[in-house]
Design a protein around this motif. Structure first.
Motif, PDB file in Angstrom:
ATOM      1  N   GLY A  77       0.785  -1.234   0.000  1.00 44.85           N
ATOM      2  CA  GLY A  77       0.000   0.000   0.000  1.00 44.85           C
ATOM      3  C   GLY A  77       0.811   1.276   0.000  1.00 44.85           C
ATOM      4  O   GLY A  77       0.278   2.363   0.209  1.00 44.85           O
ATOM      5  N   PHE A  78       2.127   1.178  -0.217  1.00 42.08           N
ATOM      6  CA  PHE A  78       2.972   2.358  -0.217  1.00 42.08           C
ATOM      7  C   PHE A  78       3.047   3.040  -1.574  1.00 42.08           C
ATOM      8  O   PHE A  78       3.525   4.165  -1.685  1.00 42.08           O
ATOM      9  CB  PHE A  78       4.396   2.006   0.225  1.00 42.08           C
ATOM     10  CG  PHE A  78       4.482   1.626   1.671  1.00 42.08           C
ATOM     11  CD1 PHE A  78       4.365   2.576   2.668  1.00 42.08           C
ATOM     12  CD2 PHE A  78       4.670   0.309   2.035  1.00 42.08           C
ATOM     13  CE1 PHE A  78       4.435   2.230   4.006  1.00 42.08           C
ATOM     14  CE2 PHE A  78       4.758  -0.057   3.361  1.00 42.08           C
ATOM     15  CZ  PHE A  78       4.628   0.900   4.348  1.00 42.08           C
ATOM     16  N   LEU A  79       2.590   2.339  -2.619  1.00 45.53           N
ATOM     17  CA  LEU A  79       2.723   2.867  -3.963  1.00 45.53           C
ATOM     18  C   LEU A  79       1.483   2.499  -4.760  1.00 45.53           C
ATOM     19  O   LEU A  79       1.026   1.362  -4.712  1.00 45.53           O
ATOM     20  CB  LEU A  79       3.965   2.254  -4.624  1.00 45.53           C
ATOM     21  CG  LEU A  79       4.411   2.776  -5.962  1.00 45.53           C
ATOM     22  CD1 LEU A  79       4.791   4.256  -5.852  1.00 45.53           C
ATOM     23  CD2 LEU A  79       5.593   1.977  -6.465  1.00 45.53           C
ATOM     24  N   VAL A  80       0.958   3.482  -5.469  1.00 44.99           N
ATOM     25  CA  VAL A  80      -0.177   3.264  -6.366  1.00 44.99           C
ATOM     26  C   VAL A  80       0.295   3.605  -7.767  1.00 44.99           C
ATOM     27  O   VAL A  80       0.804   4.690  -8.003  1.00 44.99           O
ATOM     28  CB  VAL A  80      -1.379   4.139  -5.979  1.00 44.99           C
ATOM     29  CG1 VAL A  80      -2.503   3.967  -6.976  1.00 44.99           C
ATOM     30  CG2 VAL A  80      -1.851   3.828  -4.567  1.00 44.99           C
ATOM     31  N   VAL A  81       0.144   2.665  -8.656  1.00 45.85           N
ATOM     32  CA  VAL A  81       0.572   2.871 -10.045  1.00 45.85           C
ATOM     33  C   VAL A  81      -0.647   3.226 -10.856  1.00 45.85           C
ATOM     34  O   VAL A  81      -1.644   2.493 -10.865  1.00 45.85           O
ATOM     35  CB  VAL A  81       1.266   1.607 -10.591  1.00 45.85           C
ATOM     36  CG1 VAL A  81       1.658   1.813 -12.038  1.00 45.85           C
ATOM     37  CG2 VAL A  81       2.460   1.257  -9.745  1.00 45.85           C
ATOM     38  N   GLY A  82      -0.589   4.374 -11.520  1.00 49.00           N
ATOM     39  CA  GLY A  82      -1.724   4.833 -12.310  1.00 49.00           C
ATOM     40  C   GLY A  82      -1.337   5.082 -13.740  1.00 49.00           C
ATOM     41  O   GLY A  82      -0.162   4.994 -14.110  1.00 49.00           O
TER      42      GLY A  82
END
Length: 58
Positions: A49-54
């Motif tokens: 949950g430390f990184l969201v790839v969009g």
């Protein structure tokens, strides 16, 4: 979080501020790591949950 995870996140932030987008290969070059190592670390950061790839522009 672990120290190397923080290093990845700081690198991603710097690259995003500089380039607007960040690719795994950019991170690999910046940290002098292999692309498979970077891909694995990115996967862990996403799972935790430390990184969201969009999509571009997100």
């Amino acid at each position: 979080m672990y120290e190397s995870g923080e290093n990845y996140l700081e690198t991603i932030l710097r690259l995003r501020e500089k380039n607007g987008t960040v690719r795994s290969i950019d991170i690999a070059h910046e940290l002098n790591f292999s692309k498979p190592s970077v891909s694995r670390a990115i996967g862990i950061l996403k799972e935790d949950g430390f990184l969201v790839v969009g999509a571009r522009g997100d």
